[in-house]
Scaffold this active site. Sequence first.
Site, mmCIF file in Angstrom:
data_model
loop_
_atom_site.group_PDB
_atom_site.id
_atom_site.type_symbol
_atom_site.label_atom_id
_atom_site.label_comp_id
_atom_site.label_asym_id
_atom_site.label_seq_id
_atom_site.Cartn_x
_atom_site.Cartn_y
_atom_site.Cartn_z
ATOM 1 N N HIS A 36 -1.681 17.516 -19.249
ATOM 2 C CA HIS A 36 -0.990 16.937 -20.281
ATOM 3 C C HIS A 36 -0.112 15.524 -19.015
ATOM 4 O O HIS A 36 -0.070 15.922 -17.379
ATOM 5 C CB HIS A 36 -0.419 16.986 -21.369
ATOM 6 C CG HIS A 36 1.199 17.812 -21.023
ATOM 7 N ND1 HIS A 36 2.344 17.537 -20.082
ATOM 8 C CD2 HIS A 36 1.544 18.714 -21.300
ATOM 9 C CE1 HIS A 36 3.158 18.398 -19.871
ATOM 10 N NE2 HIS A 36 2.462 19.999 -20.937
ATOM 11 N N HIS A 39 2.008 17.354 -16.967
ATOM 12 C CA HIS A 39 1.359 17.798 -15.211
ATOM 13 C C HIS A 39 1.310 17.121 -14.495
ATOM 14 O O HIS A 39 1.594 16.600 -13.205
ATOM 15 C CB HIS A 39 0.482 18.361 -15.717
ATOM 16 C CG HIS A 39 0.765 20.538 -16.531
ATOM 17 N ND1 HIS A 39 0.249 19.996 -17.978
ATOM 18 C CD2 HIS A 39 1.893 21.037 -16.536
ATOM 19 C CE1 HIS A 39 0.774 21.501 -18.270
ATOM 20 N NE2 HIS A 39 1.622 21.601 -17.563
#
Length: 300
Positions: A36, A39
């Site tokens: 997501h 990250h």
Amino acid sequence: MPIELIETVGRMQAIADELRADGKKIAVVPTMGFLHRGHTSLMQKGRELADAVVTTLFVNPTQFGPNEDFERYPRDLDRDLEMAEENGSDYLFHPGVTEMYQDNYSTFIMLKGITDKFEGRIRPKHFNGVATVCAKLFNITKPHYAIFGQKDYQQTLVVKKFVRELNFDLDIVVAPIVRESDGLAMSSRNTYLNDDDRRDAGILFAALEEARKEIVKGERRRTTINGIMHNVLRSVPSIKIDYASSADAENLGEPEVFLDGERIVLMIACYLGRTRLIDNSIITIPEDPSVRRYDFKEGL
Ligand code: PAF
């Protein structure tokens, strides 16, 4: 160059050796996948710091307790590969469980003290598993930098501590939490939330913010600060709070009163339905001598 998917330790180590021989700096972004924006912000940080970015994707069984979500942890390799590539990763290291933990695997890193409280108290072997897999990933990817998200705050302290104490030769970089518009911290586990729980999930950030406001106004008493977070969280009747606590940000010490200039961390772990969420916020206690005198003499 398109991203390269690497599934074996040997191949990853060979690439890391080549990069180092060419004088290239390596950044590693350890993840358990289902990527997501939290990250991808870490990958972008890696890109800023290094010549090559290795994202690792490994749902690490040794950091999950027996009744936790290892089996159902969300997985989507094709989507992760695409996102890693779009966000500047050169390699995705994605080993199988037996590539990382051969039969009769027996070596673990175990830290004392810092792992006994908060997450460590509720998830007893969790940090041994995290420290062990991170050490292995560092030996496999041979990075100059390892980028972690602040969202797993205690994890960042654990990793920094074993890296320092075991003399790993790399810098640990901690990047800020990325949030949804209602303040919910990005997490792969957010996908478990049903509609009602998702609507309530902004309450964690609201509790952190309410405590922050009171600290800025002068509150210094640890248990009072914790109480403020508990009260806000309890406005969601179905919530189950594991902890809502404040502590010294460097060593997780819990003094009765925080001092001016002290860096503290506010941390929350709770369940909405069957989904366990964690969040945190760092705040430096403002320098305000009048407030501090008041708290010591009258507030306690
Ligand atoms: O934060 C995580 O996703 C995991 O704990 C990590 C650091 C990838 C180790 O498995």
